[in-house]
Structure formats: C-alpha cells, structure tokens
Design an enzyme around this catalytic site. Sequence first.
Site: not given
Ligand code: ACO
Length: 323
Positions: A114, A250, A280
């Site tokens: 990214c 980004h 993304n």
């Molecule tokens: N729909 C519904 N529920 C979901 C989904 C979904 N698509 N995805 C995960 N969940 C659930 C999980 O299973 C979990 O359930 P549980 O509590 O029963 O176990 C709950 O939601 C919370 O999951 P987390 O992973 O802790 O959720 P979080 O609040 O951290 O959000 C996310 C996840 C959006 C991926 C976040 O961590 C994030 O944005 N991280 C940055 C990663 C990123 O942007 N990566 C892109 C590539 S890197 C870059 O470009 C910078």
Amino acid sequence: MSLRSQVVGCGGYLPERIVTNEELARRLDTSDGWIRQRTGIGERRIAADSELTSDLAYEAASRALQRAGMSGSDLDLIVLATATPDHTFPSTAVKVQARLGMKRGAAFDVQAVCSGFIFALATADNALRLGQARTALVIGAETFSRILDWTDRGTCVLFGDGAGAVVLNAAPLEGPAARGVLSTHLHSDGRLHDILYVDGGPSLTGTTGHLRMEGREVFRQAVQHLSEVVDEALAANGLQPSDLDWLVPHQANTRIIDAVCRKLGLAPNKTVVTIERHANTSAASIPLALDEAVSDGRIRPGHLVLLEALGGGLTWGAGIVRW
Ligand code: ACO
C-alpha cells in the site's frame, strides 16, 4: 544545475463492475452498517476476469499522458508499484512500456504494497533529479480481488481494484516556491512482515496465496508511523501543517485518515477521501485520489500537497509536492 520533478499530468482508471457492501452481505456474514462504521467503505470496483493489472495500469497511464500532452515515446522511465503483478516475471511495467510504444529508457516494478506509490514516486524523483531520466511515468496499479480470501469477512470487504498514474518532468529548480516534488521519506520495518502478508508465493508455495492480516495491530502501527512520517516530511521542508493545501492519504480506513488529520490539525475538508467508493486499492489509492481532486478542480497548480501511506512490510512513507 539543480532539478525538480514537476507533475505534468495525472490519470486514473477504475474497472466497470461495482460491488456494494449489500452485495457482499448477501454472500458473507457482514453488513453495510458494520463495514461503513469500521472503515468508511461503501463499495469497491472489481476487475473483469479478462482484465489484468497491466490493463488497468495502461488505461491510467494513457489518461495521464494525454493530460500531459505526451505519448509513450516521450518517456524514458516507468516505475510501476504493484503487489498484484500480471506474472511473477517479467514486471508489469515492461508490458505497459510495450503497449505505450516506449522503446527507450527503462521500466520496472517496485513492491511496497500500500506504500508502493510513494516508493515509486521517490524512485522516479531521485532518477530525475540525478539526470538519469528526463520524463517519468509513475503508476500504482492493483487487482487485489485476485489475492483475497472471499470467505474471510475480516479482509475481503476492505479492498478494491484500480490504477492511477502521474507523469513527471525534470525541470530546473527556480527557487523554493518552484513546483514539483519537494521531498520523499521512506521507511520499513521487516520485523512486522507477518501482521499483513500473503500466505503464498513462487518460492514459498508455488502458488499466489491469499492476503492475511492482524487488523487491530496494523491499525495501531498505521496511526503511529503515519503521524511520525508526516511530521518528518513537514520538518524537512520547514513547513507547518497550516501551510498545506491538501492531504492526500492512502485510503485504507477513514478512522486512520481522521486520526492523521486530527494530529495535523487539518480541517477535514482539506483531505481528499475516496474510500467510500474505491475501498482500499493499495498502491493505486493515492494516484486515484490525486486524479479525482485534480479533475474536479480541488487541487490546483501551486497547491502544497502532502501524500502519506502505510502498507505490508511494514512499509510507510510520505511526500510533499508543490502541484
Ligand atoms: N463484518 C462483520 N463483522 C466482522 C467483519 C465484517 N466484515 N470483519 C470482522 N468482523 C468481526 C470480527 O469477527 C470480530 O467479531 P468477534 O468480536 O465476535 O470476534 C469483530 O468484528 C471485531 O473484529 P476486529 O478485527 O477486532 O474489528 P476492528 O474494530 O479492529 O475492525 C478492521 C477491523 C476494520 C480491519 C480494523 O482493524 C482496521 O481497519 N485495521 C486496519 C487494517 C487496514 O486498514 N488494512 C488495510 C491494509 S493496510 C493499509 O492499507 C494501511
């Protein structure tokens, strides 16, 4: 004579097919509300089966060259950022080179996921400033849909396909207010290679593999490192956040973008945000956002634009451009 890399054209390309959150929610245990609230994403574009990363890159590059009033034969360098190349080798850049009718100079890929567009921009800028090339095309192009595990709701909802490109021309440096790339700042920390990675590859498994991610840790690292690198870029140029006309980040997650924006004390209306419609698109997200904001007249010649990104590696970086 000192040289600076001026942006003389930019272009973007998005595949036709739109996949909304509602469509994903029909196949997966997820919802439009969850995806929007956690990420800001509403929909994404997905390449047709016949469309390759090089096709997306070629379309974006053609538009950027057209805006610059140039053709492929005017180029002597192509640096293409992608983590989803057509082939293991040769590079996607050489396929674009051939299609653009560019018969001299060099074309190659860089891989910083990214952060790829910032790494490619820095590579091209350094070559132009050293006189190694005079006109460069910098492309970010991805088909992340091909490396997603479409059964993993934690990752597959986050990404989309697309490409963006800018054309750079080496121009004599005429004082500190001269247009062009002021500086670029690159970082990586390979100790964190396993918080965002693909579980396959030519040497590891002989297959392409799928994207895997520890979302929370990536989020935490992104806010920390992006805040540090934007400070570094501003300090290197003796600038304050209030000097900036635009932040073009980004597009990974609106909460990451908002955190950097708050840290800079920038008004949200000074940030270019495309994530709601593009999701993304990895290395393509910054040049796609630039293209949109230049096309609709927000970014204008003379504006001071800060770019920043973080991605797998981890890699992260920033650049400041006087448009
Ligand atoms: N729909 C519904 N529920 C979901 C989904 C979904 N698509 N995805 C995960 N969940 C659930 C999980 O299973 C979990 O359930 P549980 O509590 O029963 O176990 C709950 O939601 C919370 O999951 P987390 O992973 O802790 O959720 P979080 O609040 O951290 O959000 C996310 C996840 C959006 C991926 C976040 O961590 C994030 O944005 N991280 C940055 C990663 C990123 O942007 N990566 C892109 C590539 S890197 C870059 O470009 C910078």
